[in-house]
Design an enzyme around this catalytic site. Structure first.
Site, mmCIF file in Angstrom:
data_model
loop_
_atom_site.group_PDB
_atom_site.id
_atom_site.type_symbol
_atom_site.label_atom_id
_atom_site.label_comp_id
_atom_site.label_asym_id
_atom_site.label_seq_id
_atom_site.Cartn_x
_atom_site.Cartn_y
_atom_site.Cartn_z
ATOM 1 N N ASP A 136 23.133 12.365 -46.817
ATOM 2 C CA ASP A 136 22.231 11.674 -45.891
ATOM 3 C C ASP A 136 21.301 10.758 -46.674
ATOM 4 O O ASP A 136 20.487 11.213 -47.482
ATOM 5 C CB ASP A 136 21.416 12.696 -45.096
ATOM 6 C CG ASP A 136 20.659 12.075 -43.925
ATOM 7 O OD1 ASP A 136 20.430 10.846 -43.942
ATOM 8 O OD2 ASP A 136 20.283 12.821 -43.007
ATOM 9 N N GLY B 205 14.673 9.094 -33.421
ATOM 10 C CA GLY B 205 13.964 7.817 -33.330
ATOM 11 C C GLY B 205 12.759 7.796 -34.249
ATOM 12 O O GLY B 205 12.917 7.692 -35.465
ATOM 13 N N HIS C 41 24.032 10.978 -42.205
ATOM 14 C CA HIS C 41 23.062 11.129 -41.117
ATOM 15 C C HIS C 41 23.718 11.074 -39.739
ATOM 16 O O HIS C 41 23.099 11.464 -38.753
ATOM 17 C CB HIS C 41 22.009 10.019 -41.225
ATOM 18 C CG HIS C 41 20.771 10.276 -40.424
ATOM 19 N ND1 HIS C 41 19.820 11.187 -40.805
ATOM 20 C CD2 HIS C 41 20.331 9.740 -39.249
ATOM 21 C CE1 HIS C 41 18.831 11.204 -39.920
ATOM 22 N NE2 HIS C 41 19.126 10.345 -38.963
ATOM 23 N N SER D 44 16.897 14.715 -37.019
ATOM 24 C CA SER D 44 16.093 13.622 -37.544
ATOM 25 C C SER D 44 14.671 13.728 -36.964
ATOM 26 O O SER D 44 14.021 14.757 -37.109
ATOM 27 C CB SER D 44 16.774 12.287 -37.227
ATOM 28 O OG SER D 44 16.206 11.230 -37.941
ATOM 29 N N TRP D 45 14.175 12.689 -36.271
ATOM 30 C CA TRP D 45 12.865 12.799 -35.628
ATOM 31 C C TRP D 45 12.856 13.926 -34.599
ATOM 32 O O TRP D 45 11.831 14.582 -34.386
ATOM 33 C CB TRP D 45 12.469 11.476 -34.967
ATOM 34 C CG TRP D 45 11.385 11.650 -33.938
ATOM 35 C CD1 TRP D 45 11.529 11.634 -32.576
ATOM 36 C CD2 TRP D 45 9.988 11.918 -34.170
ATOM 37 N NE1 TRP D 45 10.323 11.867 -31.954
ATOM 38 C CE2 TRP D 45 9.361 12.036 -32.914
ATOM 39 C CE3 TRP D 45 9.216 12.057 -35.329
ATOM 40 C CZ2 TRP D 45 8.005 12.294 -32.761
ATOM 41 C CZ3 TRP D 45 7.858 12.318 -35.200
ATOM 42 C CH2 TRP D 45 7.258 12.428 -33.922
#
Length: 308
Positions: free
Chosen positions: A238, A20, A267, A87-88
């Site tokens: 990605d 996120g 991704h 990711s985050w």
């Protein structure tokens, strides 16, 4: 904070951090785990998923999330855990390892996001280039006000009309899905749109503040990471978190991490090759408490031209 546990209560503790910011946990993120080997802990971060209040940005900073992880580990009486994030979630995993180095037994990072100013700028620059014309309107508004576009976008989700928030959430989600998977996203229904508004309210709030990782940057801080087994798994295609970030992190860790490219993957964590790489990594760690199979010197790696 909503927390789910899966697998064997006596298994290897593994903390799974969602992306996120603001997206919430998902069964997809624990698919690679063997539940007979792992105790799988899946928290929803502040304002995300089923944590309450949903979409809240007050008292919602990186420092708050790190404090939540400290309290969660103490509550669960876990000494050390494998920390897994994409990711985050990889960003937060690194920040947690820096905050509590003694709590981390290993790091498994997928499609890392370093939260550099250039990374955040590129997220919106790509949206302007490839998204709906409304992104260009926000970009021009930021230029007129001489402020970052993150300020304008965050203000939409914090104070904009419900109609404007829903419209922007739908556009953001659609663009993000196309970039992650190469496929158009289905049109969200009203309930999904409301979830997306809450998600992007949190995400734009974090991006507006540089995820509280501006000075020193996360990359600069990573010299202080604990010497634990660390694997970076990254798709070569990605577009949301370009591979150059993973390469920069591996170089900064100076041989203390393995960087494993997944050719052709982007991704999307459900990409078959990316999911297989994560599943193999989790099997290796369960058996040996280490990650094997380095892919060669980081300095010799080549990234295809299509990787962004």
């Amino acid at each position: 904070m909503h927390v789910e546990e899966h697998g064997d209560p006596a298994g290897l503790p593994a903390l799974v951090l969602h992306g996120g910011p603001g997206s919430g946990s998902s069964p997809v993120l624990r698919r690679g785990f063997d539940p007979s080997r792992y105790r799988i802990i899946c928290p929803d971060q502040r304002g995300a998923g089923r944590s309450t209040p949903a979409g809240a940005i007050a008292a919602n900073t990186l420092a708050d999330l790190l404090d939540d992880l400290r309290r969660l580990r103490a509550h669960l009486r876990i000494d050390r855990w494998l920390v897994v994030g994409g990711s985050w979630g990889a960003t937060l995993a690194l920040a947690h390892a820096l905050d509590q180095p003694g709590a981390v037994a290993g790091l498994l990072l997928r499609n890392v996001f370093l939260a550099r100013a250039s990374d955040i700028h590129d997220v919106f620059a790509q949206a302007v280039r490839h998204g709906d014309p409304e992104w260009r309107i926000l970009w021009n508004e930021a230029r007129r006000r001489q402020c970052p576009i993150t300020d304008v976008v965050a203000e939409v989700f914090a104070h904009g009309s419900p109609e404007h928030q829903c419209r922007m959430a739908g556009l953001w989600s659609g663009w993000e899905q196309r970039m992650a998977t190469g496929k158009p996203a289905p049109r969200p229904d009203d309930a999904t749109l409301q979830q997306l508004v809450r998600r992007y309210r949190v995400q734009s709030h974090y991006l507006r503040h540089g995820c509280w990782l501006r000075a020193p940057t996360l990359l600069q801080r990573c010299a202080a990471l604990p010497a634990v087994p660390t694997l970076i798994v990254h798709g070569t295609q990605d577009l949301l978190c370009p591979p150059q970030g993973a390469q920069a992190l591996a170089l900064a860790l100076q041989g203390r991490a393995i960087l494993r490219w997944v050719p052709g993957a982007g991704h999307d964590p459900t990409h078959p090759a990316l999911a297989a790489a994560m599943r193999q990594a989790l099997y290796d760690y369960a058996v040996t408490q280490a990650f094997g199979g380095a892919c060669g010197p980081v300095s010799d790696m080549r990234i295809s031209a299509g990787a962004g």
